[in-house]
Design an enzyme around this catalytic site. Structure first.
Site, PDB file in Angstrom:
ATOM      1  N   ARG A  96       0.761  -1.423  -0.004  1.00  0.00           N
ATOM      2  CA  ARG A  96       0.171   0.013  -0.176  1.00  0.00           C
ATOM      3  C   ARG A  96       1.077   1.283   0.042  1.00  0.00           C
ATOM      4  NH1 ARG A  96      -4.249  -0.012   4.708  1.00  0.00           N
ATOM      5  NH2 ARG A  96      -4.897   1.805   3.885  1.00  0.00           N
TER       6      ARG A  96
ATOM      7  N   CYS B 256      -0.745   6.213   9.258  1.00  0.00           N
ATOM      8  CA  CYS B 256      -1.139   4.798   8.474  1.00  0.00           C
ATOM      9  C   CYS B 256      -2.497   5.208   7.580  1.00  0.00           C
ATOM     10  CB  CYS B 256      -1.638   4.051   9.549  1.00  0.00           C
ATOM     11  SG  CYS B 256      -3.047   4.614  10.620  1.00  0.00           S
TER      12      CYS B 256
END
Length: 283
Positions: free
Chosen positions: A183, A239
């Site tokens: 990611r 995050c």
């Protein structure tokens, strides 16, 4: 004795067995199935634990611009904790079945409210079961209302998106992205309509804080892992939505490193504004 980072299974068992008042929070959750954590809790949880839902209890409603899990209002979170029986000075223990991914959010939030005696159960639900300790099903009895009131935060003030934008050019802080490397690099995924990372960020996948047994690595190992990423700069912890970034915050506390500042909106807030820059690749 109080616990402010981690607590082991044996220590929690002894606390509960001694009759010491402890607020145990089951933080089990699944991003792909938000009802799964509550269902797992109903099937079996540490005796006396109360369920904390990431979306409902540990986040404010998202508005499409502030990320998937905005910070709750301090007064609202404190009020909810009182309904769970939290009293000033009472030990809190948070756990989940995901290596502390969700329990670390509880740890950070309690410290944000000024509550020092809060710890994550090292190894989580799995460690409790592996130790041969019992689970119970169904909800616990209603809690006597607590008297908890928030105090000065024990964590640095959260960072805003504007501050993170300014940091790209200034570079005073080092953004650490807790998402998985794919990611971070920009691989498509169902959670993010835009893939990539904040320019200048470095990747510290939160699961790398754990050993093969699912427990946190030793303090010296964690310190050695974070040092080359930070190179002496203060950390900005990020995050997907400000949740697993708290895992890195906890790991840094275990390592004895200076506390980083959480960017609560994180990637899901960052990409809500197309004017904010996006980088791809491993660096």
């Amino acid at each position: 004795m109080t616990y402010e980072t981690l607590i082991g299974v044996d220590a929690l068992r002894d606390l509960l067995g001694s009759g010491t008042p402890v607020l145990v929070l089951d933080c089990s959750f699944d991003l792909a199935d938000p009802d799964a954590g509550r269902a797992a809790y109903a099937e079996g949880h540490i005796p006396g634990a109360r369920y904390a839902h990431l979306d409902h209890d540990f986040a404010a409603p998202p508005d499409g611009r502030n990320g998937r899990h905005p910070l709750p209002a301090r007064v609202a979170l404190a009020a909810w904790l009182r309904t769970q029986g939290l009293r000033n000075g009472r030990q809190v223990v948070a756990y989940d079945a995901s290596g502390g991914a969700w329990a670390a959010r509880a740890w950070w939030l309690l410290r944000w409210l000024g509550h020092a005696p809060v710890a994550v159960l090292d190894g989580g639900r799995q460690a409790w079961v592996e130790a041969g300790l019992p689970l119970e099903a169904g909800p616990p009895p209603p809690a006597a209302p607590g008297d908890f009131e928030p105090g000065p935060a024990l964590v640095p003030a959260p960072v805003t998106a504007a501050e993170v934008v300014a940091n790209i050019d200034g570079g005073a802080g080092q953004v650490l992205d807790a998402r998985d490397p794919a990611r971070f690099a920009g691989a498509p995924n169902p959670l993010d309509p835009v893939a990539g990372h904040i320019p200048g960020a470095r990747n510290r996948f939160f699961r790398d804080n754990l050993g093969p047994d699912g427990r946190f690595r030793a303090a010296d190992a964690l310190a050695a892992a974070f040092a080359p990423l930070l190179q002496g700069r203060p950390a900005i912890l990020q995050c997907g939505s400000g949740v697993t970034a708290c895992h890195n915050a906890l790991a840094m506390a275990i390592a004895g490193l200076p506390a980083g500042r959480l960017y609560p909106g994180s990637w899901s807030e960052w990409i809500a504004d197309p004017a904010r820059p996006v980088a791809t690749g491993d660096d």
